[in-house]
Design a protein around this motif. Structure first.
Motif, PDB file in Angstrom:
ATOM      1  N   GLY A 188       1.384  -1.424   0.075  1.00 63.02           N
ATOM      2  CA  GLY A 188       0.118   0.056   0.437  1.00 63.02           C
ATOM      3  C   GLY A 188       0.682   1.443   0.214  1.00 63.02           C
ATOM      4  N   THR A 189       0.170   2.428  -0.052  1.00 64.83           N
ATOM      5  CA  THR A 189       1.207   3.467   0.255  1.00 64.83           C
ATOM      6  C   THR A 189       1.097   4.445   1.561  1.00 64.83           C
ATOM      7  N   ALA A 190       0.348   3.396   2.503  1.00 62.13           N
ATOM      8  CA  ALA A 190       0.114   4.698   3.935  1.00 62.13           C
ATOM      9  C   ALA A 190       0.339   3.214   4.831  1.00 62.13           C
ATOM     10  N   LEU A 191       0.987   3.322   5.569  1.00 64.22           N
ATOM     11  CA  LEU A 191       0.726   2.251   6.911  1.00 64.22           C
ATOM     12  C   LEU A 191       0.291   2.720   8.008  1.00 64.22           C
ATOM     13  N   ARG A 192      -0.512   1.903   8.539  1.00 63.45           N
ATOM     14  CA  ARG A 192      -1.208   2.291   9.650  1.00 63.45           C
ATOM     15  C   ARG A 192      -0.933   3.374  10.790  1.00 63.45           C
ATOM     16  N   ILE A 193       0.425   2.803  11.225  1.00 64.51           N
ATOM     17  CA  ILE A 193       1.391   3.129  12.370  1.00 64.51           C
ATOM     18  C   ILE A 193       2.812   3.793  11.316  1.00 64.51           C
ATOM     19  N   GLY A 194       2.780   5.077  10.908  1.00 65.51           N
ATOM     20  CA  GLY A 194       3.989   5.994  10.337  1.00 65.51           C
ATOM     21  C   GLY A 194       3.363   6.662   9.039  1.00 65.51           C
ATOM     22  N   GLY A 195       2.152   6.095   8.827  1.00 68.52           N
ATOM     23  CA  GLY A 195       2.041   6.714   7.068  1.00 68.52           C
ATOM     24  C   GLY A 195       2.333   6.787   5.861  1.00 68.52           C
ATOM     25  N   ALA A 196       1.947   7.823   4.566  1.00 66.88           N
ATOM     26  CA  ALA A 196       2.901   7.751   4.080  1.00 66.88           C
ATOM     27  C   ALA A 196       4.223   7.695   3.448  1.00 66.88           C
ATOM     28  N   ALA A 197       4.471   8.676   4.633  1.00 62.50           N
ATOM     29  CA  ALA A 197       6.059   9.313   4.844  1.00 62.50           C
ATOM     30  C   ALA A 197       7.274   7.628   4.760  1.00 62.50           C
ATOM     31  N   ALA A 198       6.479   6.780   5.961  1.00 62.94           N
ATOM     32  CA  ALA A 198       7.439   5.662   6.117  1.00 62.94           C
ATOM     33  C   ALA A 198       7.206   4.922   4.803  1.00 62.94           C
ATOM     34  N   VAL A 199       6.689   4.869   4.136  1.00 58.63           N
ATOM     35  CA  VAL A 199       6.614   3.879   3.127  1.00 58.63           C
ATOM     36  C   VAL A 199       7.484   4.412   2.004  1.00 58.63           C
ATOM     37  N   GLU A 200       7.125   6.143   1.566  1.00 59.22           N
ATOM     38  CA  GLU A 200       7.941   6.012   0.528  1.00 59.22           C
ATOM     39  C   GLU A 200       9.872   6.497   0.976  1.00 59.22           C
ATOM     40  N   ALA A 201       9.319   7.359   2.187  1.00 59.20           N
ATOM     41  CA  ALA A 201      11.265   6.786   2.316  1.00 59.20           C
ATOM     42  C   ALA A 201      11.491   5.406   1.913  1.00 59.20           C
ATOM     43  N   ALA A 202      11.126   4.286   2.890  1.00 60.35           N
ATOM     44  CA  ALA A 202      11.769   2.831   2.978  1.00 60.35           C
ATOM     45  C   ALA A 202      11.502   2.546   1.412  1.00 60.35           C
ATOM     46  N   SER A 203      10.126   2.729   0.295  1.00 58.04           N
ATOM     47  CA  SER A 203      10.455   2.730  -1.045  1.00 58.04           C
ATOM     48  C   SER A 203      12.293   3.111  -1.470  1.00 58.04           C
ATOM     49  N   ALA A 204      12.076   4.509  -1.069  1.00 59.44           N
ATOM     50  CA  ALA A 204      13.169   5.454  -2.075  1.00 59.44           C
ATOM     51  C   ALA A 204      14.575   4.902  -1.032  1.00 59.44           C
ATOM     52  N   ASP A 205      14.486   4.393   0.058  1.00 63.75           N
ATOM     53  CA  ASP A 205      15.904   3.585   0.018  1.00 63.75           C
ATOM     54  C   ASP A 205      15.953   2.208   0.007  1.00 63.75           C
ATOM     55  N   TYR A 206      15.317   1.095  -0.670  1.00 68.76           N
ATOM     56  CA  TYR A 206      15.077   0.128  -1.070  1.00 68.76           C
ATOM     57  C   TYR A 206      15.788  -0.069  -2.564  1.00 68.76           C
ATOM     58  N   ARG A 207      15.386   1.064  -3.202  1.00 72.93           N
ATOM     59  CA  ARG A 207      15.451   1.151  -4.675  1.00 72.93           C
ATOM     60  C   ARG A 207      17.202   1.543  -4.905  1.00 72.93           C
ATOM     61  N   ALA A 208      17.265   2.374  -3.871  1.00 75.05           N
ATOM     62  CA  ALA A 208      19.095   2.649  -4.040  1.00 75.05           C
ATOM     63  C   ALA A 208      19.599   1.936  -3.313  1.00 75.05           C
ATOM     64  N   HIS A 209      19.302   1.234  -2.624  1.00 77.76           N
ATOM     65  CA  HIS A 209      20.186   0.321  -2.276  1.00 77.76           C
ATOM     66  C   HIS A 209      20.393  -0.911  -2.222  1.00 77.76           C
ATOM     67  N   ARG A 210      19.306  -1.230  -1.824  1.00 79.28           N
ATOM     68  CA  ARG A 210      18.794  -3.024  -2.137  1.00 79.28           C
ATOM     69  C   ARG A 210      18.071  -3.767  -3.094  1.00 79.28           C
TER      70      ARG A 210
END
Length: 556
Positions: free
Chosen positions: A476-498
Motif C-alpha cells: 500500500g501507500t500508507a502505513l497504519r502507524i507511520g503513514g505515507a511518509a514512512a512508505v515513501e522513505a522505505a521505498s526510496a531506500d530500498y531502490r537505492a541500496h538494495r
C-alpha cells in the motif's frame, strides 16, 4: 509495496464483477504472530547464503526446488508438473560474455567505454560463439525507438538502420511531457520497456542497441543496470534468434550520450525534446562509429518452474492460479563490503514464501470446487522467461484458467491503510479487490508511479498476453502507524541500496503483519472465485480482452 498503485473506487457488489451471484463472503482471520513468524522463517531460509542468491542453473536452484516442493507437499498439495513431478522443465540458452571492450570514434576523438562504468553490454544472440568483433559501425539516434502504427508513430520512418548501432531513449515520449498523451501520459506502455527496445531493433535489422540510461525514466539507478546485465544472460530457445535478437544489447550512461552528441556537433537535450514528436526524424550521428569486441560462449541449461496443485472437488479442470518467481541474480561481483551473494530477500523470497503460506491456507481448509495451482516461476530476473515458457507451454488450459494472482516484492513494513495494485483499469478483479480490501478496513489507492511500467515487469504479464485475467496487488501507500511518509522513505531506500544489490537481505526487524494481511486478502479473493461460477473478465477496450473473448464459448 515498492511499485505503483491504482484507484478502484468504493466497495462494489460481485454481480458487477462477472455476472453470477457468489456465496456469502467469509472474512478470513487476520494475521497472527504464528503466521508472521512462519513467513519470516521461510524468507530467511530462501534468502540465506546457503541458497546462493537462487541463481538459475546453480546448486541454489536445486535447494530452492527441494525446499518449496517439500513445503507444498506438507501442506497437502500434490505435484502439479508433468508426469507427477513438482517441476515443469524449462530449457534456456545461457550466454556468457567475457573480455568485453567498446569505444566510440567521433569528432577526431576516441571515447573509451568500460564495461560496467560507461556501458553495460550483453547479448542473447547465439550465432558467433567465440571471439566477436563489431567494427566501425555507423550510429543513428532514433529517439525512443518506437514503431506504433496504431498511434501514428514510427521513429524508424525514412531511415535504414540495418547493420548500424542505434541509440534510443528509455521509457515513452510522454514521460517528459505527459500532456502529449500519445502514450498514455505518465503511464508507461510496453513501448517504453527496455525489452521492447531490443525486440524492435532486431525487427528493424540493427546490429546493436545503446539505451541511454537516466534514473527517472528508467525508474532505477545505474547500479541496477550494472548488476542485472553484467552476468550471464538467458533466453528461451528460439527458432530464428537473428530475427528477434541483435548482436549487442547495451546501456550507456547519460553522461556518455551527452559527450557523444557534443563531439558530433549535436545537443542531447535538444534532440531528446524533438524526439517527443510523432514527426521526429532519426538522426545519423555524423562521423560517429562504434567498435566492440567480446568473447562469447553459449550453452543450454535446464531450469524449472515449481508447480503444486490442489485438485478441485467439482470443477477440477478449471484453475485458479497464484504465481511468484523463485529466482534471483545469484552470485555476482562483490560490493563495497565484499558481499557477492545477491540474496533477493524482498525480491522475491517474500513472494515465494507467500506461495508456501497459501498452500498451508488452502490445504488446511475445505477443498474448493475449482483447482488451485501454485507456480514458482524461474528466470524472472532474466526477462520473465519462466512465465513466458509456461504461457507458451501451459500445463493447464488457459481458456479454463479462471484468474491469477501474482506476488513479487511484498510488504515488509507493517499493516497498511490501503492496498496497491499494478495496472490501471484492466479487469473485474480490481472490483473484487476493492470489496475484499474493505473487509479489512482498507481502500485501494491511485497509481503513484505509472511511468515506471511495473505492469510489464513481472510474471503476470506473459499470462495476461494470453488472455488470463491476472491481478498483481499487495502492500500500500500508507502505513497504519507511520503513514505515507514512512512508505515513501522505505521505498526510496530500498531502490537505492538494495534492489538488485547484495544488501537485499532478510531482517529480523521486519514487520510482516502487512504481508500476512495481503496474503489473507488474496486468499479470500481466490477462495471465493474457486467456489463459484463467476469468470472474471478483462475490461472493454483493454488489449487482452480480444484474446480472452476468442475462447469465450469454452466457458459457457
Amino acid at each position: 509495496m515498492f511499485r505503483s498503485t491504482l484507484a478502484c473506487g468504493a466497495v462494489l457488489m460481485l454481480a458487477a464483477c462477472g455476472g453470477a451471484a457468489a456465496p456469502e463472503v467469509v472474512t478470513p482471520a487476520g494475521p497472527t504472530p504464528t503466521q508472521t513468524a512462519t513467513l519470516s522463517e521461510s524468507v530467511r531460509v530462501l534468502s540465506s547464503d546457503e541458497f546462493e542468491g537462487r541463481g538459475i542453473g546453480t546448486e541454489g536452484e536445486g535447494r530452492t526446488i527441494e525446499y518449496v516442493s517439500r513445503q507444498f507437499a506438507a501442506a497437502g498439495f500434490e505435484p502439479g508438473g508433468p508426469n507427477g513431478s513438482w517441476v515443469q522443465p524449462v530449457t534456456l540458452r545461457r550466454f556468457n560474455m567475457g573480455g568485453a571492450e567498446a569505444s566510440i570514434s567521433v569528432g577526431g576523438r576516441m571515447l573509451r567505454l568500460d564495461q560496467g562504468e560507461e556501458i553495460v553490454m550483453s547479448t542473447r544472440l547465439p550465432d558467433g560463439d567465440g571471439h566477436v568483433e563489431l567494427g566501425n559501425l555507423p550510429m543513428v539516434f532514433v529517439g525512443y525507438g518506437t514503431n506504433a502504427p496504431e498511434r501514428n508513430w514510427n521513429d524508424f520512418d525514412g531511415v535504414d538502420v540495418r547493420g548500424k548501432i542505434i541509440v534510443v531513449l528509455i521509457n515513452d515520449a510522454d514521460f517528459e511531457d505527459p500532456s502529449l498523451n500519445t502514450f498514455n501520459g505518465r503511464a508507461m506502455t510496453y513501448y517504453g520497456r527496455w525489452t521492447y527496445k531490443y525486440e524492435e531493433a532486431a525487427r528493424q535489422g540493427a546490429a546493436g542497441v545503446l539505451i541511454v540510461h537516466e534514473d527517472a525514466p528508467a525508474s532505477y539507478g545505474w547500479n541496477t543496470v550494472r548488476n542485472s546485465w553484467t552476468g550471464p544472460q538467458f533466453d528461451i530457445e528460439r527458432a530464428n534468434p537473428a530475427s528477434e535478437r541483435t548482436a549487442l544489447e547495451a546501456w550507456i550512461t547519460r553522461d556518455t550520450a551527452v559527450e557523444l552528441f557534443r563531439q558530433a556537433g549535436l545537443d542531447f537535450e535538444t534532440l531528446k525534446a524533438q524526439a517527443r514528436s510523432p514527426n521526429f526524424q532519426a538522426v545519423e550521428i555524423p562521423g560517429a562509429t562504434f567498435d566492440a569486441s567480446y568473447d562469447l560462449t553459449s550453452d543450454t541449461i535446464e531450469t524449472a518452474n515449481i508447480v503444486g496443485r490442489l485438485p478441485g472437488t467439482t470443477h477440477a479442470n478449471e484453475t485458479v492460479l497464484y504465481t511468484a518467481h523463485w529466482d534471483h541474480i545469484g552470485i555476482g561481483e562483490p560490493d563495497a563490503n565484499g558481499d557477492a551473494i545477491f540474496n533477493g530477500a524482498v525480491d522475491n523470497a517474500t513472494g515465494t514464501a507467500a506461495l508456501i503460506e497459501l498452500a498451508r491456507l488452502y490445504g488446511s481448509g475445505p477443498r474448493p470446487e475449482r483447482s488451485i495451482v501454485l507456480i514458482g516461476f524461474t528466470a524472472e530476473e532474466s526477462g520473465l522467461l519462466g512465465s513466458e515458457f509456461y504461457a507458451a507451454n501451459p500445463l493447464y488450459d488457459p481458456a479454463l484458467t479462471v484468474a491469477g494472482f501474482n506476488m513479487d516484492g511484498m510488504n515488509v513494513l507493517g499493516r497498511m491503510t490501503d492496498v496497491s495494485v499494478t495496472g490501471s483499469g484492466y479487469s473485474s478483479l480490481e472490483l473484487d479487490l476493492a470489496r475484499h480490501a474493505a473487509l479489512q478496513g482498507r481502500t485501494v489507492s491511485a497509481d503513484t508511479e505509472p511511468q515506471a511500467g511495473y505492469y510489464f515487469r513481472s510474471d503476470h504479464f506473459p499470462l495476461a498476453k494470453r488472455g488470463i485475467p491476472m491481478l498483481y496487488a499487495d502492500g500500500g501507500t500508507a502505513l497504519r502507524i507511520g503513514g505515507a511518509a514512512a512508505v515513501e522513505a522505505a521505498s526510496a531506500d530500498y531502490r537505492a541500496h538494495r534492489y538488485h544489490q547484495a544488501d537485499d537481505e532478510w531482517s529480523a526487524d521486519w514487520n510482516l503483519e502487512g504481508m500476512a494481511e495481503d496474503i489473507m486478502l488474496l486468499y479470500g479473493m481466490g477462495l471465493e472465485i474457486a467456489n463459484n461460477r463467476v469468470w472474471p473478465t478483462w475490461n472493454e477496450g483493454t488489449e487482452f480482452r480480444p484474446v480472452r473473448d476468442r475462447t469465450a464459448a469454452r466457458r459457457q
